[in-house]
Scaffold this active site. Structure first.
Site, PDB file in Angstrom:
ATOM      1  N   ASN A  11       0.836  -1.209   0.000  1.00 50.81           N
ATOM      2  CA  ASN A  11       0.000   0.000   0.000  1.00 50.81           C
ATOM      3  C   ASN A  11       0.863   1.249   0.000  1.00 50.81           C
ATOM      4  O   ASN A  11       1.933   1.265   0.611  1.00 50.81           O
ATOM      5  CB  ASN A  11      -0.859   0.083   1.281  1.00 50.81           C
ATOM      6  CG  ASN A  11      -1.850  -1.043   1.414  1.00 50.81           C
ATOM      7  OD1 ASN A  11      -2.358  -1.549   0.421  1.00 50.81           O
ATOM      8  ND2 ASN A  11      -2.132  -1.430   2.648  1.00 50.81           N
ATOM      9  N   ASP A  13       1.032   4.483   1.857  1.00 48.58           N
ATOM     10  CA  ASP A  13       0.484   4.999   3.120  1.00 48.58           C
ATOM     11  C   ASP A  13       0.399   6.519   3.049  1.00 48.58           C
ATOM     12  O   ASP A  13       1.425   7.204   2.932  1.00 48.58           O
ATOM     13  CB  ASP A  13       1.379   4.580   4.298  1.00 48.58           C
ATOM     14  CG  ASP A  13       1.249   3.108   4.635  1.00 48.58           C
ATOM     15  OD1 ASP A  13       0.398   2.429   4.033  1.00 48.58           O
ATOM     16  OD2 ASP A  13       2.008   2.644   5.509  1.00 48.58           O
ATOM     17  N   LEU A 217       2.659  -7.889  22.351  1.00 50.88           N
ATOM     18  CA  LEU A 217       2.085  -7.108  23.457  1.00 50.88           C
ATOM     19  C   LEU A 217       2.532  -5.654  23.415  1.00 50.88           C
ATOM     20  O   LEU A 217       2.575  -4.988  24.450  1.00 50.88           O
ATOM     21  CB  LEU A 217       2.522  -7.749  24.789  1.00 50.88           C
ATOM     22  CG  LEU A 217       2.192  -9.235  24.980  1.00 50.88           C
ATOM     23  CD1 LEU A 217       2.834  -9.778  26.248  1.00 50.88           C
ATOM     24  CD2 LEU A 217       0.676  -9.438  25.019  1.00 50.88           C
ATOM     25  N   THR A 244       3.221   2.898  13.447  1.00 52.18           N
ATOM     26  CA  THR A 244       2.778   2.255  12.202  1.00 52.18           C
ATOM     27  C   THR A 244       3.836   1.277  11.682  1.00 52.18           C
ATOM     28  O   THR A 244       5.001   1.635  11.519  1.00 52.18           O
ATOM     29  CB  THR A 244       2.510   3.319  11.111  1.00 52.18           C
ATOM     30  OG1 THR A 244       1.635   4.305  11.631  1.00 52.18           O
ATOM     31  CG2 THR A 244       1.889   2.677   9.873  1.00 52.18           C
ATOM     32  N   ASP A 248       4.654  -5.267  11.717  1.00 53.09           N
ATOM     33  CA  ASP A 248       5.155  -5.887  10.483  1.00 53.09           C
ATOM     34  C   ASP A 248       6.676  -6.075  10.552  1.00 53.09           C
ATOM     35  O   ASP A 248       7.204  -7.074  10.057  1.00 53.09           O
ATOM     36  CB  ASP A 248       4.796  -5.021   9.273  1.00 53.09           C
ATOM     37  CG  ASP A 248       3.304  -4.783   9.180  1.00 53.09           C
ATOM     38  OD1 ASP A 248       2.533  -5.670   9.594  1.00 53.09           O
ATOM     39  OD2 ASP A 248       2.909  -3.695   8.718  1.00 53.09           O
ATOM     40  N   SER A 287      11.018   3.515   8.615  1.00 55.22           N
ATOM     41  CA  SER A 287      11.616   3.536   9.959  1.00 55.22           C
ATOM     42  C   SER A 287      12.407   2.259  10.263  1.00 55.22           C
ATOM     43  O   SER A 287      12.898   2.102  11.377  1.00 55.22           O
ATOM     44  CB  SER A 287      10.509   3.700  11.007  1.00 55.22           C
ATOM     45  OG  SER A 287       9.679   2.544  11.051  1.00 55.22           O
TER      46      SER A 287
HETATM   47  O1  RIB Z   1       0.646  -2.566   9.566  1.00 57.04           O
HETATM   48  C1  RIB Z   1       0.787  -1.271   9.035  1.00 57.04           C
HETATM   49  C2  RIB Z   1       0.288  -1.232   7.638  1.00 57.04           C
HETATM   50  O2  RIB Z   1      -1.106  -1.479   7.670  1.00 57.04           O
HETATM   51  C3  RIB Z   1       0.433   0.099   6.951  1.00 57.04           C
HETATM   52  O3  RIB Z   1       1.662   0.223   6.276  1.00 57.04           O
HETATM   53  C4  RIB Z   1      -0.788   0.164   6.064  1.00 57.04           C
HETATM   54  O4  RIB Z   1      -0.481   0.115   4.712  1.00 57.04           O
HETATM   55  C5  RIB Z   1      -1.666  -0.993   6.483  1.00 57.04           C
HETATM   56  O5  RIB Z   1      -1.582  -2.020   5.589  1.00 57.04           O
END
Ligand code: RIB
Length: 301
Positions: A11, A13, A217, A244, A248, A287
């Site tokens: 995506n 963002d 957590l 954010t 991930d 980041s």
């Molecule tokens: O987990 C964060 C991500 O969730 C963002 O980068 C956004 O694109 C959504 O997919």
């Protein structure tokens, strides 16, 4: 050789800092718009490559500027983006509001991510020896995730499944997860339970069939659960700018460490440090630190 394949979303963002979340019907003024590379799958691939694993990303973008931007940023992170297909839908977009405490609210328009299909995922296994680890998350069609998991199981590839955004999983998919990575809300959704402490949730997911489970957590670290028991690993106290993509980064780092032969608890220790660093700067992939930075952080922790 590709060590890790990530099949998932990409995506653009679109991020605005706001003093607080708007109420229904309210208009708020925020910061200048920032555009960052994102999407759970692309973030996980970028983190995995930054952590040091040879990583391939499999996904879809549109024939547009955001798609070009996302491919370039994946490549700059060291990810093999040759299996990023261009399709006839707009590139996925996430509208993100970040509040002064670093927390976010996100709405995703999946666009091209809706066309990540099982055929694309299958081809990702084809060109060279199978990877050691496949990473999946739930911003692509659930059926694609289930079929990619089945394909991985046929090839003996270890499955790391991040069940985000939250949704129930079929038992056959759950049984392949090693680990299933979830936060407490996702754990409750999968188990269909409102109540229960973290230990109980972890044991519940093991009981439902997952081979191993990691419950993230946030600043409190993570819970690791497998046949050896349940262990809490502490988090790190850091200044928070923007959370954010921290989850991930965690998933990508776990995948990297497992692909390099680490035991799950050691992989989680590394991943907690990686995600702690990411919250100190804006954006998701923007980041993500490289491996030496994570090792320096761990040495000083
Ligand atoms: O987990 C964060 C991500 O969730 C963002 O980068 C956004 O694109 C959504 O997919």
């Amino acid at each position: 050789m590709t060590e890790v394949v990530v099949v998932g979303s990409a995506n653009a963002d679109l991020v605005v800092e706001v003093p607080r979340r708007p109420l229904a019907g309210e208009t708020l003024l925020g910061s200048d718009l920032a555009v960052h590379p994102g999407g759970k799958g692309a973030n996980q691939a970028a983190a995995c490559a930054r952590a040091g694993a040879t990583t391939r990303f499999v996904g879809c973008v549109g024939d547009d500027d955001h798609g070009v931007f996302l491919r370039r940023r994946l490549q700059e992170a060291g990810v093999d983006a040759d299996h990023l297909r261009i399709v006839d839908r707009p590139t996925g977009t996430a509208i993100i509001l970040v509040t002064p405490d670093g927390e976010n609210s996100i709405v995703v328009s999946p666009g091209a991510n809706s066309l990540v299909d099982a055929d694309l995922a299958r081809r990702a296994f084809a060109p060279d020896p199978v990877p050691r680890v496949i990473v999946l998350s739930m911003e692509i069609p659930a059926g694609t995730v289930d079929q990619a998991v089945a394909e991985a199981a046929d090839h003996g590839v270890r499955v790391v499944l991040n069940a985000a955004p939250a949704q129930p999983l079929p038992p056959v998919t759950l049984r392949a997860c090693d680990p299933l990575v979830v936060n407490q809300h996702e754990a409750r959704t999968i188990l269909g339970r409102d109540a229960g402490g973290f230990d109980e949730l972890a044991r519940g997911l093991l009981g439902a069939g997952a081979r191993s489970v990691v419950i993230t957590l946030g600043e409190d670290g993570a819970l690791v659960a497998d046949a050896d028991g349940v262990q809490h690993q502490r988090g790190h106290v850091v200044d928070v700018v923007d959370t954010t993509g921290a989850g991930d980064a965690f998933v990508g780092a776990v995948a990297c460490e497992l692909a390099h032969g680490a035991e799950l608890r050691a992989a989680v220790r590394f991943a907690i440090a990686m995600s702690a660093i990411t919250v100190g700067a804006p954006g998701a992939q923007s980041s993500y630190p490289d491996r030496p930075a994570v090792e320096r952080f761990l040495a000083g922790a």
